[in-house]
Design an enzyme around this catalytic site. Sequence first.
Site, short mmCIF file in Angstrom:
data_model
loop_
_atom_site.label_atom_id
_atom_site.label_comp_id
_atom_site.label_asym_id
_atom_site.label_seq_id
_atom_site.Cartn_x
_atom_site.Cartn_y
_atom_site.Cartn_z
N LYS A 210 -9.86 -8.50 -2.40
CA LYS A 210 -8.77 -7.85 -2.47
C LYS A 210 -7.75 -8.75 -2.61
O LYS A 210 -7.18 -9.77 -2.36
CB LYS A 210 -8.94 -7.44 -0.90
CG LYS A 210 -7.93 -6.72 -0.61
CD LYS A 210 -7.52 -6.08 0.97
CE LYS A 210 -6.94 -5.17 1.14
NZ LYS A 210 -6.78 -5.17 2.54
N ARG A 220 -0.57 2.27 3.28
CA ARG A 220 0.35 1.56 4.69
C ARG A 220 1.38 3.34 5.50
O ARG A 220 1.35 2.92 6.95
CB ARG A 220 1.42 1.10 4.52
CG ARG A 220 -0.11 -0.06 4.00
CD ARG A 220 0.91 -1.55 3.48
NE ARG A 220 0.77 -2.00 2.75
CZ ARG A 220 0.36 -4.04 2.46
NH1 ARG A 220 1.86 -3.81 2.25
NH2 ARG A 220 -0.04 -4.52 1.92
N LYS A 264 -10.41 -4.65 -4.87
CA LYS A 264 -9.75 -3.91 -4.92
C LYS A 264 -8.22 -4.69 -5.16
O LYS A 264 -8.19 -5.60 -4.31
CB LYS A 264 -9.18 -3.29 -3.01
CG LYS A 264 -8.70 -2.67 -2.89
CD LYS A 264 -8.69 -2.16 -1.11
CE LYS A 264 -7.64 -1.50 -1.19
NZ LYS A 264 -7.22 -1.97 0.55
N SER A 290 -4.99 3.80 -2.98
CA SER A 290 -3.73 4.48 -2.28
C SER A 290 -2.87 5.49 -3.33
O SER A 290 -2.59 6.45 -4.12
CB SER A 290 -3.46 4.94 -0.90
OG SER A 290 -2.71 3.14 -0.98
N TYR A 329 -9.97 8.53 -2.73
CA TYR A 329 -9.58 10.00 -2.41
C TYR A 329 -10.01 10.85 -3.32
O TYR A 329 -9.79 12.53 -2.66
CB TYR A 329 -8.56 9.81 -1.77
CG TYR A 329 -8.08 8.41 -1.57
CD1 TYR A 329 -8.10 8.69 0.05
CD2 TYR A 329 -7.25 7.38 -1.63
CE1 TYR A 329 -7.85 7.31 1.33
CE2 TYR A 329 -7.17 5.55 -0.62
CZ TYR A 329 -7.48 6.42 0.03
OH TYR A 329 -6.96 4.95 0.82
#
Length: 340
Positions: A210, A220, A264, A290, A329
């Site tokens: 990550k 966030r 990620k 995101s 998503y």
Amino acid sequence: MTAERPSITDRIDAATGGMRLRRLRQADWSRRLVRETQLSPADLIWPIFVREGSDAPQPVESMPGVSRLSVEHCVEAAKRARDLAIPVIALFPYTNPSLRDETGSEALNPDNLVCRATRAIKAAVPEVGIMCDVALDPYTSHGHDGVMVGECIVNDESVELLCRQAVVQAEAGCDIIGPSDMMDGRVGCIRGALDDAGCRDTMIMAYSAKYASAFYGPFRDAVGSGGMLKGDKRTYQMDYANSDEAVREAAQDLAEGADMIMVKPGLPYLDVLARLAREFAVPTFAYQTSGEYSMIMAAVGNGWLDGDKAMVETLTAYKRAGASGILTYFSPKVAAMMRG
Ligand code: PBG
């Protein structure tokens, strides 16, 4: 007498030996026949933002098409996942600022939002897997994933709390614990804590590689930690210039008992994903973050990209690079499209 010049066709045949790679691309049926990677609903993990109350879904401004859902609406989303054959949903809580403190103590509350959502979903839709993040950032007043002493995110004290957070979530019914905190040694300690608590069957998907990334901004916002974050996460999340280090992180997580590993962000790190998938041959996942989602949706909003095509192309790219599956998503959208 001058020699006759070879025709273009002769030149091409000489260069290619007559092997014309376009031959297989000439029709939809032949393209499908030789396609190397298939995207399927079984590849998807759907991240969902949970919030208090019972009001209508609350759109996340920086993530068009994504909303924060009440527990009740999360249950509806889980039913949708089941109907679309999406195996797993991942829950991320938006915590009211009044519940945040220095050590993220709400993370250890067995009745916190994410635990209540987990119990409600497990009761109503037991056939869908539930994944929960282990990290303190939804709960800390400074927005960091661990405990802060002065300017330092202290490792071992953080791991102690993360173990307790993992057990609380597993006891609520979470199937996959996803340590996203990047503290050293946390996977082994969490495995031990889960086993001690009788949660031997709870799986661990380690956020192994990550990176400290600009692509988490919209997330966030969604969980309400963006404005709170003091400084950045570069003392625990990885330097994006490094790839060998990702191998060391993944090796350690697997030695400590991780069942699955993850890279990620996703698309800017396909080299890392491909490397880990090849090197370790264990279930290896990618997180289409995101920021990656929002970049596509922003271009779609401006009429600059065909969103459906960009969605399928990017998700297929993860598979081609070796991903066992993708946290995205786009999950409900792409699953509905594959079904239709
Ligand atoms: C929490 C966490 C983050 C994401 C997943 N878990 C944010 C962060 O580390 O700051 C990012 C997900 C996304 O951007 O979609 N540790």
